[in-house]
Design a protein around this motif. Structure first.
Motif, mmCIF file in Angstrom:
data_model
loop_
_atom_site.group_PDB
_atom_site.id
_atom_site.type_symbol
_atom_site.label_atom_id
_atom_site.label_comp_id
_atom_site.label_asym_id
_atom_site.label_seq_id
_atom_site.Cartn_x
_atom_site.Cartn_y
_atom_site.Cartn_z
ATOM 1 N N GLN A 1 0.827 -1.211 0.000
ATOM 2 C CA GLN A 1 0.000 0.000 0.000
ATOM 3 C C GLN A 1 0.860 1.259 0.000
ATOM 4 O O GLN A 1 1.994 1.236 0.452
ATOM 5 C CB GLN A 1 -0.896 0.030 1.239
ATOM 6 C CG GLN A 1 -1.816 -1.150 1.371
ATOM 7 C CD GLN A 1 -2.732 -0.992 2.557
ATOM 8 O OE1 GLN A 1 -3.564 -0.087 2.576
ATOM 9 N NE2 GLN A 1 -2.585 -1.843 3.554
ATOM 10 N N LYS A 2 0.280 2.336 -0.452
ATOM 11 C CA LYS A 2 0.935 3.654 -0.438
ATOM 12 C C LYS A 2 0.261 4.542 0.611
ATOM 13 O O LYS A 2 -0.815 4.244 1.100
ATOM 14 C CB LYS A 2 0.831 4.329 -1.809
ATOM 15 C CG LYS A 2 1.509 3.556 -2.914
ATOM 16 C CD LYS A 2 2.998 3.627 -2.753
ATOM 17 C CE LYS A 2 3.680 2.894 -3.888
ATOM 18 N NZ LYS A 2 4.973 2.389 -3.521
ATOM 19 N N ALA B 1 2.617 12.469 12.031
ATOM 20 C CA ALA B 1 2.942 11.068 11.775
ATOM 21 C C ALA B 1 4.237 11.029 10.975
ATOM 22 O O ALA B 1 4.754 12.072 10.574
ATOM 23 C CB ALA B 1 1.812 10.393 11.014
ATOM 24 N N ASN B 2 4.729 9.832 10.745
ATOM 25 C CA ASN B 2 5.956 9.685 9.962
ATOM 26 C C ASN B 2 5.706 8.725 8.814
ATOM 27 O O ASN B 2 5.212 7.615 9.026
ATOM 28 C CB ASN B 2 7.099 9.204 10.849
ATOM 29 C CG ASN B 2 7.394 10.237 11.909
ATOM 30 O OD1 ASN B 2 6.974 10.098 13.036
ATOM 31 N ND2 ASN B 2 8.063 11.302 11.531
ATOM 32 N N SER B 3 6.061 9.156 7.631
ATOM 33 C CA SER B 3 5.812 8.370 6.437
ATOM 34 C C SER B 3 6.647 7.092 6.428
ATOM 35 O O SER B 3 7.817 7.093 6.800
ATOM 36 C CB SER B 3 6.148 9.194 5.194
ATOM 37 O OG SER B 3 5.953 8.410 4.036
ATOM 38 N N LEU B 4 6.017 6.023 5.979
ATOM 39 C CA LEU B 4 6.722 4.761 5.781
ATOM 40 C C LEU B 4 6.932 4.483 4.298
ATOM 41 O O LEU B 4 7.589 3.510 3.939
ATOM 42 C CB LEU B 4 5.934 3.601 6.409
ATOM 43 C CG LEU B 4 5.861 3.604 7.930
ATOM 44 C CD1 LEU B 4 4.994 2.445 8.410
ATOM 45 C CD2 LEU B 4 7.244 3.523 8.544
ATOM 46 N N ASP B 5 6.371 5.311 3.425
ATOM 47 C CA ASP B 5 6.547 5.103 1.984
ATOM 48 C C ASP B 5 8.024 5.190 1.626
ATOM 49 O O ASP B 5 8.738 6.089 2.080
ATOM 50 C CB ASP B 5 5.764 6.136 1.179
ATOM 51 C CG ASP B 5 4.253 5.935 1.269
ATOM 52 O OD1 ASP B 5 3.807 4.887 1.778
ATOM 53 O OD2 ASP B 5 3.525 6.835 0.821
ATOM 54 N N VAL B 6 8.464 4.256 0.804
ATOM 55 C CA VAL B 6 9.869 4.195 0.405
ATOM 56 C C VAL B 6 10.158 5.317 -0.597
ATOM 57 O O VAL B 6 9.458 5.480 -1.594
ATOM 58 C CB VAL B 6 10.204 2.822 -0.218
ATOM 59 C CG1 VAL B 6 11.656 2.780 -0.668
ATOM 60 C CG2 VAL B 6 9.915 1.703 0.776
ATOM 61 N N GLU B 7 11.187 6.094 -0.319
ATOM 62 C CA GLU B 7 11.587 7.189 -1.202
ATOM 63 C C GLU B 7 12.373 6.649 -2.403
ATOM 64 O O GLU B 7 13.109 5.664 -2.272
ATOM 65 C CB GLU B 7 12.465 8.183 -0.436
ATOM 66 C CG GLU B 7 11.720 8.954 0.634
ATOM 67 C CD GLU B 7 10.743 9.971 0.074
ATOM 68 O OE1 GLU B 7 10.915 10.415 -1.082
ATOM 69 O OE2 GLU B 7 9.798 10.323 0.797
ATOM 70 N N PRO B 8 12.243 7.303 -3.571
ATOM 71 C CA PRO B 8 12.951 6.840 -4.770
ATOM 72 C C PRO B 8 14.468 6.731 -4.589
ATOM 73 O O PRO B 8 15.093 5.836 -5.148
ATOM 74 C CB PRO B 8 12.600 7.886 -5.828
ATOM 75 C CG PRO B 8 11.327 8.493 -5.364
ATOM 76 C CD PRO B 8 11.373 8.447 -3.859
ATOM 77 N N TRP C 1 14.509 -0.202 5.237
ATOM 78 C CA TRP C 1 13.873 1.126 5.192
ATOM 79 C C TRP C 1 12.876 1.259 6.346
ATOM 80 O O TRP C 1 12.900 2.237 7.096
ATOM 81 C CB TRP C 1 13.162 1.331 3.856
ATOM 82 C CG TRP C 1 12.346 2.578 3.828
ATOM 83 C CD1 TRP C 1 11.012 2.690 4.116
ATOM 84 C CD2 TRP C 1 12.794 3.899 3.533
ATOM 85 N NE1 TRP C 1 10.613 3.992 4.007
ATOM 86 C CE2 TRP C 1 11.686 4.754 3.650
ATOM 87 C CE3 TRP C 1 14.030 4.423 3.174
ATOM 88 C CZ2 TRP C 1 11.772 6.117 3.417
ATOM 89 C CZ3 TRP C 1 14.111 5.796 2.950
ATOM 90 C CH2 TRP C 1 12.998 6.624 3.064
ATOM 91 N N VAL C 2 12.011 0.259 6.478
ATOM 92 C CA VAL C 2 10.986 0.304 7.517
ATOM 93 C C VAL C 2 11.638 0.267 8.902
ATOM 94 O O VAL C 2 11.224 1.004 9.808
ATOM 95 C CB VAL C 2 9.969 -0.843 7.330
ATOM 96 C CG1 VAL C 2 9.019 -0.936 8.518
ATOM 97 C CG2 VAL C 2 9.184 -0.630 6.037
ATOM 98 N N ALA C 3 12.669 -0.545 9.049
ATOM 99 C CA ALA C 3 13.379 -0.590 10.332
ATOM 100 C C ALA C 3 13.901 0.797 10.698
ATOM 101 O O ALA C 3 13.760 1.246 11.843
ATOM 102 C CB ALA C 3 14.525 -1.601 10.268
ATOM 103 N N ARG C 4 14.480 1.476 9.742
ATOM 104 C CA ARG C 4 15.009 2.827 9.995
ATOM 105 C C ARG C 4 13.904 3.785 10.398
ATOM 106 O O ARG C 4 14.053 4.580 11.320
ATOM 107 C CB ARG C 4 15.732 3.320 8.735
ATOM 108 C CG ARG C 4 16.089 4.797 8.736
ATOM 109 C CD ARG C 4 17.127 5.133 9.812
ATOM 110 N NE ARG C 4 17.276 6.544 10.025
ATOM 111 C CZ ARG C 4 18.082 7.348 9.362
ATOM 112 N NH1 ARG C 4 18.819 6.891 8.384
ATOM 113 N NH2 ARG C 4 18.155 8.619 9.654
#
Length: 148
Positions: A21-22, A55-62, A72-75
């Motif tokens: 999901q995004k 909140a803090n985004s979990l979407d992966v940046e390009p 990424w999610v761990a960070r």
């Protein structure tokens, strides 16, 4: 209202949601029932109401390119794992989907149209901390207020 949320028990569970999901965010608070009843966050310094929930985004940046989503999610989880100690009893992370409507005083996303998805279990946070602390190379300690 939302107490029946599912729980994501592992870091892989959270990473799987990010892959599927995004517009996903993690929020560290007393939970969606309280947050949605109040409706918005406040600037802790001035008390000014904000136009959404911080909140803090979990979407992966390009720029992350093909690196593992799990790291990424761990960070992203590691960066704010100090908040329960700083904000008090009952504060815990939960996953939500939402629409960004601005930036807060610490440049964090503010979100509206919040759809609570799941709690994030303490074991998933512990796992995220271990993953980050085990990274080789130039990874250094991130100094965060309230972290040991």
């Amino acid at each position: 209202m939302h107490t029946a949320l599912t729980t994501l028990h592992t870091l892989d569970d959270v990473a799987d949601e990010v892959r599927r999901q995004k517009h996903l965010y993690v929020r560290w608070s007393l939970g969606p029932e309280t947050d949605l009843r109040v409706g918005s966050s406040r600037d802790e310094l001035t008390g000014v109401p904000l136009p959404g929930l911080s909140a803090n985004s979990l979407d992966v940046e390009p720029w992350w390119q093909e690196r593992p989503v799990r790291i990424w999610v761990a960070r992203r989880l590691y960066d704010y794992c100090h908040l329960p100690r700083h904000r008090g009893t009952g504060v815990r992370p939960w996953l939500l989907q939402g629409r960004e409507c601005g930036r807060g005083p610490d440049n964090e996303p503010l979100v509206r149209e919040v759809k609570p998805l799941a709690w994030i279990a303490p074991a998933a946070i512990d796992e995220a901390m271990r993953v980050i602390e085990e990274q080789p190379g130039p990874w250094g300690p991130v100094e965060r207020f309230g972290q040991p």
